[in-house]
Design an enzyme around this catalytic site. Structure first.
Site, PDB file in Angstrom:
ATOM      1  N   GLU A 359      50.704  -3.926  60.117  1.00 19.06           N
ATOM      2  CA  GLU A 359      49.932  -2.536  59.874  1.00 19.06           C
ATOM      3  C   GLU A 359      50.334  -2.147  58.668  1.00 19.06           C
ATOM      4  OE1 GLU A 359      51.042  -3.239  62.927  1.00 19.06           O
ATOM      5  OE2 GLU A 359      49.542  -2.898  64.449  1.00 19.06           O
ATOM      6  N   THR A 360      49.778  -2.463  57.566  1.00 15.10           N
ATOM      7  CA  THR A 360      50.305  -1.893  56.246  1.00 15.10           C
ATOM      8  C   THR A 360      49.190  -2.188  55.273  1.00 15.10           C
ATOM      9  OG1 THR A 360      52.334  -2.957  56.728  1.00 15.10           O
ATOM     10  CG2 THR A 360      52.072  -2.124  54.470  1.00 15.10           C
ATOM     11  N   SER A 361      48.958  -1.443  54.099  1.00 15.44           N
ATOM     12  CA  SER A 361      47.991  -1.546  53.097  1.00 15.44           C
ATOM     13  C   SER A 361      48.673  -1.617  51.525  1.00 15.44           C
ATOM     14  CB  SER A 361      46.890  -0.699  53.222  1.00 15.44           C
ATOM     15  OG  SER A 361      45.892  -0.795  52.684  1.00 15.44           O
TER      16      SER A 361
END
Length: 537
Positions: A359-361
């Site tokens: 869960e990263t951007s």
């Protein structure tokens, strides 16, 4: 290029940044507007409750800077608080599994968030447009709605429960507010094409646009958060929020084949990128066929030695003496290269493992004035906690700390976790040549290093460089390979004593986004494994 170029995993967020560039904002303004919108349209990946890191280049400012806003453990946290609950370690070494998932789901899983403080600090340092202007598009998407995209849906419905992780639907539906926002009558994330409106987040963003970060770090929004923590047995207090500070310092510097590099300082993982490249610099990569078994084995060992050093010798520099100079010494890289030539394989000592979440951007921006911006931000593995009425999910980054006391990444009050984020800039002849970074947990620095090599050693376009099949190293003697690596290559790897684990994904191991500037012309690309795009304005 009249204004600039931007790339990120979400088209809506790219558009938000592009509008800011078109309105006269610079790369920093555009990156922040993009980030705020990402938090709306990719709620499992990032947001106001998350943490992040950025590397920023502004011509004439005295060199690239690192902004680390990685959050910190609350004052109430203790090194041994979860020692008796240890079950194992995540598959890629980015977190730990505990009985009851207390470090992964619920109020104790959240560390003090840093994202909003980081956005604000960068805007105050280098922003051009008013702060409120950067919030407009994010507010509109929260109020008017956004469509669920394929990557949002596929990730939200991915079942990690059998592997020891909390199911993403359980995270999204942990609170009543989350359930009403994101969960369908079928009990899973709304399907692609569904419109989602988030009035609570729209109101939070309006407050932030009007009052700045003070509303979260000591004001009304912070009060909502800390009241909820107190009521639900969480650790974060108002004092934790009020005392939070962004770590701003000169970027970590390195070099590779005549190019200068700037990346984030520890506790980010830019050091791992630089060490990997230092090792690879000792070999003539042009003498290898790109993607051949020999090339993959060399890349494997370079990645593994650098990863092992990161795991065992790097932590929050406020608490751990990180031997940066030793790890980046070219003579040390020569020693490791000699081991590789002798056939000595890196050994990674690991606990029992499970799969890790990603869960990263990420965002990369380059503008007409030569400003460059690379930022990764994340929720870690989200805690599922939405402060009542606020509309945003808090990070679950306490789960990344090592629950064993006495380790470089053990829990301590006020300590940041050691992040895999590695936002990086590469310079050629003193000017930005690559603006690059990725989401993807522990895969991040490995994917960035491979993409840089593709550009520099093999002179590929940025699109080709980030689209080639990648590998990853998470266990001793095992190579994780994407599904586009041929099985006849895999057979040769087996014959040379390596195990392999084939991903079902064709585009696996982080989602690299990048911009390449060559002969004054900028081109950008978004990783084809995500939903994103690059847009030149």
């Amino acid at each position: 290029m009249k204004h600039g170029i931007i790339s990120a995993p979400q088209p809506e967020a790219v558009e938000a940044g592009a509008l800011i560039l078109r309105a006269g904002g610079n790369a920093i303004d555009a990156g922040i507007a993009c980030a705020l919108t990402q938090g709306v349209v990719d709620p499992l990946m990032c947001g106001l409750g998350g943490v992040g890191s950025a590397t920023v280049h502004v011509p004439g400012a005295g060199g690239a800077e690192s902004f680390n806003f990685l959050g910190v453990a609350p004052r109430a946290a203790r090194a041994d608080m979860w020692e008796s609950r240890i079950v194992g370690e995540t598959g890629d070494g980015f977190g730990f599994i505990l009985k009851g998932n207390v470090n992964a789901l619920g109020h104790q899983a959240a560390m003090v968030p840093g994202n909003l403080a980081g956005y604000w600090a960068m805007h105050q340092a280098y922003g051009r447009l008013p702060w409120a202007d950067l919030c407009k598009t994010a507010i509109e998407f929260a109020k008017d709605g956004w469509m669920v995209r394929p990557h949002v849906y596929s990730y939200a419905t991915q079942d990690e429960g059998a592997l020891g992780r909390v199911h993403n639907s359980d995270i999204l539906g942990y609170t009543e507010e989350g359930w009403s926002l994101y969960i369908s009558d079928e009990g899973t994330m709304h399907r692609p094409g569904t419109w989602i409106k988030n009035p609570g987040l729209a109101e939070s963003l309006r407050l932030i646009a009007k009052e700045g970060v003070g509303t979260l770090y000591g004001g009304a929004l912070g009060q909502v958060l800390t009241d909820d923590m107190a009521a639900q047995g969480g650790l974060i207090t108002m004092a934790d929020l009020q005392d939070y500070e962004v770590v701003r310092q000169p970027a970590l510097r390195g070099s590779y084949r005549g190019h200068d590099l700037a990346t984030n300082a520890p506790g980010g993982s830019g050091l791992q990128v630089l060490e990997t490249l230092n090792i690879l610099e000792q070999f003539d990569l042009n003498g290898y066929e790109l993607g051949s078994p020999e090339y993959i084995m060399l890349m494997t060992e370079a990645l593994a030695y650098a990863y092992n050093d990161k795991r065992t010798r790097v932590g929050d520099p406020a608490f751990v003496d990180v031997p940066v100079n030793d790890l980046l010494d070219k003579s040390y890289a020569q020693t490791l290269a000699a081991r590789i030539r002798n056939g000595d394989k890196a050994v990674l000592n690991r606990l029992p493992q499970f799969k890790e979440s990603n869960e990263t951007s990420h965002i990369v921006v380059f503008d007409k004035d030569g400003n460059a911006f690379s930022m990764t931000h994340t929720l870690g593995a989200p805690s599922g906690v939405i402060p009542p009425g606020s509309g945003f999910i808090l990070n679950g980054c306490m789960g990344i700390f090592d629950p064993r006391p006495g380790q470089p990444t053990s829990i301590k009050p006020g300590k940041s976790y050691t992040s895999s984020m590695s936002p990086t800039l590469v310079y050629r002849d003193g000017a930005p040549y690559l603006v690059i970074g990725a989401p993807g947990a522990t895969y991040i620095p490995q994917a960035i290093a491979q993409s840089i090599v593709n550009c520099i050693d093999f002179n590929l376009s940025i699109s080709e460089a980030i689209s080639l099949p990648r590998i990853a190293v998470t266990q001793s003697g095992r190579i994780d390979i994407s599904n586009r690596i041929p099985r006849f290559v895999e057979a040769d790897l087996h014959a040379n004593g390596y195990e392999t684990q084939r991903s079902y994904l064709s585009y696996a191991f982080a989602g690299v986004h990048g911009i390449k500037i060559e002969d004054g012309v900028a081109s950008g690309a978004a990783d084809p494994g995500r939903d994103g795009m690059a847009l030149k304005i």
